[in-house]
Enzyme design. Sequence first.
Site, PDB file in Angstrom:
ATOM      1  N   SER A  64       0.822  -1.390  -0.076  1.00 51.09           N
ATOM      2  CA  SER A  64      -0.170   0.050  -0.104  1.00 51.09           C
ATOM      3  C   SER A  64       0.621   1.303   0.098  1.00 51.09           C
ATOM      4  CB  SER A  64      -0.830  -0.138   1.261  1.00 51.09           C
ATOM      5  OG  SER A  64      -2.047  -0.962   1.129  1.00 51.09           O
ATOM      6  N   TYR A 172     -10.816   2.233   4.747  1.00 53.34           N
ATOM      7  CA  TYR A 172      -9.811   1.912   3.692  1.00 53.34           C
ATOM      8  C   TYR A 172     -10.337   0.964   2.680  1.00 53.34           C
ATOM      9  CZ  TYR A 172      -4.837   0.853   2.806  1.00 53.34           C
ATOM     10  OH  TYR A 172      -3.740   1.076   2.057  1.00 53.34           O
ATOM     11  N   GLY A 311       2.792  -1.017   3.744  1.00 55.01           N
ATOM     12  CA  GLY A 311       2.111  -1.755   2.977  1.00 55.01           C
ATOM     13  C   GLY A 311       2.633  -3.141   3.259  1.00 55.01           C
TER      14      GLY A 311
END
Length: 375
Positions: A64, A172, A311
Amino acid sequence: MSVTLTGQVRPELQKIIEEMVDSGFVGVTLRVHDEHGEWTGSAGLRELGRIEEPPIDGHVRIGSNTKTFTATVVLQLVAEGRIGLDTAVDDYLSEFGLDPRITVRMLLQHTSGVFNFTGEYFEDGTFVPGIPATPAGKEWVDNRFHTYRPEELTRLALSKPARFEPGTDWSYANTNYVLARLLIEKVTGRSVAEEMQRLILGPLGLSGTIQPTSEQEIPEPHAHAYYRYDEDGQTRTVDVTRHNPSWISSGGDMISTTQDLHTFISALLAGKLLPAELLAEMCTPEAKAGYGLGVFVQEVPGGGTIITHNGGMAGHAALMYSTPDGSTTLTAALNYVDDADLSMGEAFQKATQRLVAEVFGDGRAASAEAASQTR
């Protein structure tokens, strides 16, 4: 143990990454830039069954952290006058029938309410699956070379009920950033990889950073990523370093290095990529999760603020933290054994809290309130 010293001795950092390996990570490499210079270190293994440590300048799937790159491209196109930050996304991508209240800003800030195509976790503990992503176990393993088109992921997400009215809450969702990818491509007429090269990778000389579409390979050198699943009563662990990242698309498909992540986040926050007013917008968080536009804005122990986005990506993970002026950064690459239960999640969170406390909190006890968003 591998340590590179350029002006500073940081045994406390080496100790933390070695303890990260003790907690279950296969390997860790860490890079810190601060007022004393640069420090890098590594611990653990590059590959299970071997003795080599992870390469300091190795490539890693950054998960991410991709969102920060993608958000920066969108904001650069805002600066060029090609996208309106508070314009309805439907004005650009009318073919999807999006709620006309969803703006570009809402995509970048995860306030659109769209369903997360990799699956939704709800507050009561229930999970609603989307595509066979990493929470799917063996199904993801068997499907890991399949090519998904961004439009396909978007339509799947939009076939599900929205989580909330646009702009009324925060959740999210990788879908937001696949829509951002499609937006970039629609307004420029070029691929997101071409725009990433034009606006970020080329100007900053990020030769170790790649924006893939469906390419399965990761350049050498790199540490290996693994995934564990159960089949016929047996636990199996497979090497998933090579796989098709189109299942996550611009929610997390990029590849980079700790050096390139440092160069990117420090340049971004030093104002080298965005006009001051758009950088300020990027770093202004919403109230629920402290999310700006493609970044988390967090308080650190003892006071102060950091800008971050971490991420995880099927056995690879990357950390990216910086002071708001880009002067002190922490970037890291991790390799581990992933699974459907996110078994490394707690260890990941504790480790990042300790690192943040050490680098940005004057070495205070690991009580950092840094929430680690990995998916």
